[in-house]
Write an enzyme that holds these catalytic residues in place. Structure first.
Site, PDB file in Angstrom:
ATOM      1  CE  LYS A 190      -7.292 -59.007 -13.367  1.00 18.98           C
ATOM      2  NZ  LYS A 190      -5.234 -58.172 -13.072  1.00 18.98           N
ATOM      3  CB  THR A 247      -3.780 -56.528 -15.911  1.00 14.34           C
ATOM      4  OG1 THR A 247      -4.629 -56.293 -14.820  1.00 14.34           O
ATOM      5  CG2 THR A 247      -3.196 -58.169 -15.502  1.00 14.34           C
TER       6      THR A 247
END
Length: 330
Positions: A190, A247
């Site tokens: 991620k 994120t």
């Protein structure tokens, strides 16, 4: 029952987890930097990384590694992935008669083998209990007591049962997961996608492109994760989709900020300096790229981030390459 937990690593995430744990337990917080330890002990605050959150009284600061982990009930490792092997070696050198449960909050891969940090750990301690903490959680918000949900993954239910209660209190909700490989891959991948979305936003490509990168990033993360033994549910859950959205969309993310700076025209060295902390996505994109090449798995977004950071491809050209790829079904 009140326990003593050693937290290895006094960056923003390690400090935030130490503060959270200290609501119920005694915490030994260790840093490799003796001057940093002395400063934190003196002002009862991690002024560099979490300047708004003072330490509770039951956090004790350590620069001596063996002293920090002696007679504790659990050890939480919160160091950059590049330092993970060094911590394993430090643990081995201590020759503890009994190794307590180990929890890793490090998000990354083994930089030498492209493998999982859990495998590196088990190579050194084959009979130890090892779990992984991951999920959508910014350090500042955890330290301030904002509501947070995380995942702790292990190979056995018994491992989860012994460590989840350490964290599942106050504002933090913890979900158990037996897919330790999938949780680790999601936590590493991620950050690479967050760099890509940051680059896109830095270039001014807009919300449509950001949504496309997140969605397709999740698809390629899942492809690689399933090939490495993970499960679909993991990539649709907190460690996958949850952490990816967090994120890739919020500027508290150092990986996203790093990408923004690249998209705005900074060199990598300038962007690293501007962020001022470890950028894990930049550390492990080479490992993910190599895994894709070795396994013959198409990872177009990770490949383009790799080319920007390691092949000097300009961000603008790289993002347009993604958009101009051959048409296919979703």
């Amino acid at each position: 029952m009140k326990q003593t937990i050693a937290v290895i690593g006094a960056g923003s995430w390690g400090t935030a987890l130490a503060i959270h744990l200290a609501a119920k337990h005694s915490v030994n917080l260790w840093s490799h930097n003796a001057d940093h330890v002395a400063d934190m002990a003196n002002i009862r605050l991690n002024e560099r990384f979490l300047p708004e959150t003072p330490f509770p009284d039951n956090i004790t600061l350590f620069a001596d590694f063996k002293a920090a982990i002696t007679n504790v009930d659990a050890i939480l490792i919160v160091v950059p992935s590049t330092a993970f092997d060094e911590i394993i070696q430090k643990l081995k050198a201590c020759h503890l008669p009994h190794l307590p449960p180990i929890i890793s909050a490090t998000k990354g891969l083994d930089h030498h083998t492209n493998g999982f940090l859990s495998d590196s750990f088990y190579d050194a301690f084959p009979n130890a209990h090892f779990t992984v903490l991951s999920g959508p959680s910014f350090a500042t918000e955890v330290a301030k007591g904002y509501p947070t949900a995380i995942t702790i993954a292990g190979n056995q239910e018994a491992e989860l049962t012994e460590v989840i209660p350490l964290f599942h209190h106050e504002h933090m909700r913890v979900y158990g997961n037996l897919d330790i490989k999938g949780v680790q891959l999601a936590g590493a991948y991620k950050n690479v996608i967050a760099i890509a979305t940051g680059i896109s936003d830095g270039l001014g490509f807009g919300a449509n492109a950001r949504a496309a990168l997140i969605t397709r990033g999740l698809a390629e993360m899942t492809r690689l994760g399933l090939a490495l033994g993970g499960t679909t549910n993991t990539f649709q859950g907190l460690a996958g989709l949850g952490d990816l959205v967090l994120t890739a969309t919020d500027n508290q993310s150092r990986n996203r900020r790093f990408g923004l700076y690249l998209g705005q025209g900074m060199k990598s060295s300038e962007a690293f300096e501007k962020v001022g902390q470890v950028v894990e996505g930049a550390n492990i994109v080479k490992n993910i790229y190599e895994l894709g090449e070795e396994m013959g798995i198409e990872l177009p977004i990770a490949q383009q981030v790799y080319k920007i950071l390691h092949k000097n491809v300009l961000p603008n050209a790289s993002l347009y390459q993604l958009l101009s790829r051959e048409q296919k079904t979703e």
